[in-house]
Motif scaffolding. Structure first.
Motif, short mmCIF file in Angstrom:
data_model
loop_
_atom_site.label_atom_id
_atom_site.label_comp_id
_atom_site.label_asym_id
_atom_site.label_seq_id
_atom_site.Cartn_x
_atom_site.Cartn_y
_atom_site.Cartn_z
N UNK A 94 0.30 -0.92 0.27
CA UNK A 94 -0.13 0.14 -0.10
C UNK A 94 0.95 0.98 -0.37
N UNK A 95 1.12 2.02 -0.86
CA UNK A 95 1.56 3.64 -0.64
C UNK A 95 0.97 4.31 -0.13
N UNK A 96 1.55 4.48 1.14
CA UNK A 96 0.92 5.53 2.28
C UNK A 96 1.21 7.09 1.88
N UNK A 115 17.13 -2.27 -3.73
CA UNK A 115 18.16 -2.39 -2.16
C UNK A 115 19.24 -1.35 -2.46
N UNK A 116 20.01 -1.30 -3.15
CA UNK A 116 20.87 -0.59 -3.25
C UNK A 116 20.52 0.90 -3.07
N UNK A 117 19.57 1.31 -3.64
CA UNK A 117 19.26 2.94 -3.83
C UNK A 117 17.44 2.58 -2.65
N UNK A 118 17.54 1.93 -1.77
CA UNK A 118 16.46 1.54 -0.61
C UNK A 118 15.21 1.82 -1.52
N UNK A 139 11.50 3.09 -0.89
CA UNK A 139 10.58 2.00 0.48
C UNK A 139 10.21 2.50 1.33
N UNK A 140 10.01 3.55 1.83
CA UNK A 140 9.65 4.30 2.93
C UNK A 140 8.45 4.71 2.68
N UNK A 141 7.41 4.19 1.63
CA UNK A 141 6.50 4.83 1.11
C UNK A 141 6.14 4.11 0.74
N UNK A 142 5.96 2.62 1.13
CA UNK A 142 5.19 1.71 1.22
C UNK A 142 4.81 0.94 2.26
N UNK A 143 4.16 0.56 2.55
CA UNK A 143 3.25 -0.76 3.76
C UNK A 143 2.71 -2.18 3.02
N UNK A 144 4.08 -3.41 3.53
CA UNK A 144 2.90 -4.50 3.15
C UNK A 144 1.89 -4.70 4.22
#
Length: 105
Positions: free
Chosen positions: A10-12, A28-31, A65-70
């Motif tokens: 989900x995009x938060x 992963x190298x760019x998060x 990656x910080x803008x998404x939640x599983x």
């Protein structure tokens, strides 16, 4: 990283806040992750042998990656991810909200 390819996320935050999609690729190298149908960008392409027409192609761009939640597979709600060690020594991802295993193995 707690997000893997083919996870539903989900995009938060951002312009696509509230949208869900499947993770196509993890960088992963760019998060960053690329989510299906989210953050669509137009890319201008030159004609090549493979694409003789060229033109404007719409494709997904990466999102941090910080803008998404599983999404929790049991409750269908966004959740944080924890790690749990199994009896055989393997480490699996577990939804913090319900305790359900996210990894299918």
């Amino acid at each position: 990283m707690n997000v893997k390819k083919d996870d539903t996320v989900l995009i938060i935050c951002g312009n696509d806040k509230g949208r869900r999609g499947r993770v196509l690729r993890v960088l992963p190298e760019k998060d960053r992750v690329i989510v299906e149908g989210v953050r669509m960008m137009k890319k201008h392409t030159k004609p090549t042998q493979r694409d003789p027409q060229g033109g404007i192609v719409e494709r997904e761009a990466s999102i941090h990656i910080s803008n998404v939640m599983v999404v929790d597979p049991k409750t269908d709600a966004p959740t944080r991810v924890r790690r749990r060690a199994l009896d055989d020594g393997r480490s699996v991802r577990v939804a913090a909200r319900s305790g359900e295993m996210i990894d299918s193995q």
